[in-house]
Design a protein around this motif. Sequence first.
Motif, PDB file in Angstrom:
ATOM      1  N   GLY A  97     -21.303  22.478 -45.680  1.00 19.30           N
ATOM      2  CA  GLY A  97     -21.340  21.281 -44.852  1.00 19.30           C
ATOM      3  C   GLY A  97     -20.088  21.068 -44.038  1.00 19.30           C
ATOM      4  O   GLY A  97     -19.656  19.925 -43.844  1.00 19.30           O
ATOM      5  N   GLY A  98     -19.475  22.158 -43.568  1.00 16.03           N
ATOM      6  CA  GLY A  98     -18.262  22.047 -42.780  1.00 16.03           C
ATOM      7  C   GLY A  98     -17.020  21.772 -43.599  1.00 16.03           C
ATOM      8  O   GLY A  98     -15.942  21.559 -43.044  1.00 16.03           O
ATOM      9  N   LYS A  99     -17.155  21.778 -44.909  1.00 18.40           N
ATOM     10  CA  LYS A  99     -16.026  21.543 -45.794  1.00 18.40           C
ATOM     11  C   LYS A  99     -15.735  22.800 -46.620  1.00 18.40           C
ATOM     12  O   LYS A  99     -16.609  23.630 -46.826  1.00 18.40           O
ATOM     13  CB  LYS A  99     -16.300  20.364 -46.734  1.00 18.40           C
ATOM     14  N   VAL A 100     -14.508  22.904 -47.071  1.00 15.79           N
ATOM     15  CA  VAL A 100     -14.085  24.041 -47.881  1.00 15.79           C
ATOM     16  C   VAL A 100     -13.841  23.563 -49.304  1.00 15.79           C
ATOM     17  O   VAL A 100     -13.123  22.585 -49.529  1.00 15.79           O
ATOM     18  CB  VAL A 100     -12.801  24.680 -47.306  1.00 15.79           C
ATOM     19  N   ILE A 101     -14.446  24.250 -50.237  1.00 15.38           N
ATOM     20  CA  ILE A 101     -14.275  23.915 -51.658  1.00 15.38           C
ATOM     21  C   ILE A 101     -13.557  25.080 -52.334  1.00 15.38           C
ATOM     22  O   ILE A 101     -14.056  26.213 -52.338  1.00 15.38           O
ATOM     23  CB  ILE A 101     -15.633  23.673 -52.337  1.00 15.38           C
ATOM     24  N   PHE A 102     -12.401  24.815 -52.882  1.00 16.03           N
ATOM     25  CA  PHE A 102     -11.646  25.850 -53.586  1.00 16.03           C
ATOM     26  C   PHE A 102     -12.132  25.899 -55.034  1.00 16.03           C
ATOM     27  O   PHE A 102     -12.025  24.927 -55.781  1.00 16.03           O
ATOM     28  CB  PHE A 102     -10.149  25.549 -53.526  1.00 16.03           C
ATOM     29  N   LEU A 103     -12.672  27.051 -55.435  1.00 16.51           N
ATOM     30  CA  LEU A 103     -13.304  27.187 -56.742  1.00 16.51           C
ATOM     31  C   LEU A 103     -12.317  27.495 -57.864  1.00 16.51           C
ATOM     32  O   LEU A 103     -12.714  27.547 -59.027  1.00 16.51           O
ATOM     33  CB  LEU A 103     -14.370  28.288 -56.673  1.00 16.51           C
ATOM     34  N   ARG A 104     -11.051  27.736 -57.521  1.00 14.29           N
ATOM     35  CA  ARG A 104     -10.004  27.979 -58.518  1.00 14.29           C
ATOM     36  C   ARG A 104     -10.381  29.123 -59.452  1.00 14.29           C
ATOM     37  O   ARG A 104     -10.248  29.032 -60.668  1.00 14.29           O
ATOM     38  CB  ARG A 104      -9.693  26.698 -59.303  1.00 14.29           C
ATOM     39  N   LYS A 105     -10.887  30.188 -58.860  1.00 12.88           N
ATOM     40  CA  LYS A 105     -11.296  31.351 -59.639  1.00 12.88           C
ATOM     41  C   LYS A 105     -10.881  32.612 -58.896  1.00 12.88           C
ATOM     42  O   LYS A 105     -11.099  32.737 -57.691  1.00 12.88           O
ATOM     43  CB  LYS A 105     -12.818  31.330 -59.822  1.00 12.88           C
ATOM     44  N   LEU A 106     -10.250  33.555 -59.607  1.00 13.34           N
ATOM     45  CA  LEU A 106      -9.841  34.818 -59.007  1.00 13.34           C
ATOM     46  C   LEU A 106     -11.014  35.798 -59.008  1.00 13.34           C
ATOM     47  O   LEU A 106     -11.684  35.965 -60.024  1.00 13.34           O
ATOM     48  CB  LEU A 106      -8.661  35.429 -59.766  1.00 13.34           C
ATOM     49  N   ILE A 107     -11.223  36.428 -57.858  1.00 15.35           N
ATOM     50  CA  ILE A 107     -12.280  37.425 -57.743  1.00 15.35           C
ATOM     51  C   ILE A 107     -11.704  38.677 -57.088  1.00 15.35           C
ATOM     52  O   ILE A 107     -10.704  38.615 -56.379  1.00 15.35           O
ATOM     53  CB  ILE A 107     -13.466  36.898 -56.898  1.00 15.35           C
ATOM     54  N   PRO A 108     -12.294  39.834 -57.316  1.00 16.16           N
ATOM     55  CA  PRO A 108     -11.783  41.075 -56.716  1.00 16.16           C
ATOM     56  C   PRO A 108     -11.906  41.052 -55.196  1.00 16.16           C
ATOM     57  O   PRO A 108     -12.809  40.437 -54.634  1.00 16.16           O
ATOM     58  CB  PRO A 108     -12.685  42.163 -57.322  1.00 16.16           C
ATOM     59  N   GLY A 109     -10.973  41.730 -54.534  1.00 17.58           N
ATOM     60  CA  GLY A 109     -11.011  41.852 -53.083  1.00 17.58           C
ATOM     61  C   GLY A 109     -10.007  40.952 -52.392  1.00 17.58           C
ATOM     62  O   GLY A 109      -9.386  40.090 -53.010  1.00 17.58           O
ATOM     63  N   GLY A 110      -9.871  41.157 -51.074  1.00 24.16           N
ATOM     64  CA  GLY A 110      -8.970  40.330 -50.294  1.00 24.16           C
ATOM     65  C   GLY A 110      -9.709  39.176 -49.655  1.00 24.16           C
ATOM     66  O   GLY A 110     -10.925  39.218 -49.463  1.00 24.16           O
ATOM     67  N   ALA A 111      -8.987  38.134 -49.296  1.00 25.33           N
ATOM     68  CA  ALA A 111      -9.590  36.970 -48.649  1.00 25.33           C
ATOM     69  C   ALA A 111     -10.056  37.345 -47.249  1.00 25.33           C
ATOM     70  O   ALA A 111      -9.404  38.114 -46.549  1.00 25.33           O
ATOM     71  CB  ALA A 111      -8.590  35.824 -48.580  1.00 25.33           C
ATOM     72  N   SER A 112     -11.201  36.806 -46.860  1.00 23.47           N
ATOM     73  CA  SER A 112     -11.738  37.108 -45.534  1.00 23.47           C
ATOM     74  C   SER A 112     -10.935  36.427 -44.429  1.00 23.47           C
ATOM     75  O   SER A 112     -10.864  36.905 -43.311  1.00 23.47           O
ATOM     76  CB  SER A 112     -13.206  36.674 -45.449  1.00 23.47           C
ATOM     77  N   ARG A 113     -10.341  35.282 -44.732  1.00 20.30           N
ATOM     78  CA  ARG A 113      -9.514  34.581 -43.765  1.00 20.30           C
ATOM     79  C   ARG A 113      -8.648  33.557 -44.485  1.00 20.30           C
ATOM     80  O   ARG A 113      -8.819  33.308 -45.679  1.00 20.30           O
ATOM     81  CB  ARG A 113     -10.373  33.876 -42.708  1.00 20.30           C
ATOM     82  N   SER A 114      -7.719  32.965 -43.739  1.00 21.85           N
ATOM     83  CA  SER A 114      -6.870  31.928 -44.306  1.00 21.85           C
ATOM     84  C   SER A 114      -7.518  30.555 -44.143  1.00 21.85           C
ATOM     85  O   SER A 114      -8.372  30.360 -43.273  1.00 21.85           O
ATOM     86  CB  SER A 114      -5.495  31.927 -43.621  1.00 21.85           C
TER      87      SER A 114
END
Length: 221
Positions: A97-114
């Motif tokens: 919905g146009g908002k960003v929710i930080f899930l506070r969980k580490l997952i494999p791979g690099g971030a797609s963007r900042s």
Amino acid sequence: MGAADNLARGQSTFMVEMTETSHILHHATRRSLVILDEIGRGTSTYDGLSIAWAVAEHIHDKVGARSLFATHYHELVDLARERPRVKNLCVAVKEQGGKVIFLRKLIPGGASRSYGIEVAKLAGLPPEVVSRARELLQNLESGELDDAGRPRVAVRSSAKRSPVNAGQLGLFGAVAPVAAPTPSPVHSEVLETLRAASVDRMTPLEALNLLAKLQRELGSS
């Protein structure tokens, strides 16, 4: 982590960070646990990225210590392709919905963007500042360049762009152009004398005498 200025020693945040990083690189061993946070953030982007990459390489190749290396430089993700023991992890994020929710969980791979602008919005920056930041980011990411080949930051939407060769606007509105004054005959003679002078062949005394002569001519005009 969390370096700050050392005013007593006259050291900037970046200098403190580099001093601490130097201590780590000189004293860490394979039995060490190295934790680095945002190395290179206190200087220009390219300098910071280069230093961060070189430090990560050194820890991997020379020190061999277990390390946690937090960074916003997306280019460092490529280290995992170059070095066998490098693993990329990022914090999971959900966009809804146009908002960003930080899930506070580490997952494999690099971030797609900042998500710096989203964090700035959460921190309460004025909406017009956030909107302008998104506009500037879009200009930078689209690779739009100015006459010198640098990313064009100040350009707004295409409807508001000024011609490429337009002069810089003043702070308090447009200013009518002012024609350069026509030089007087004496000024022209002084300029011609300076152009004809062989500075590399003159002694210091000859140069001083020439300057004194030109000053007298200008003073009498």
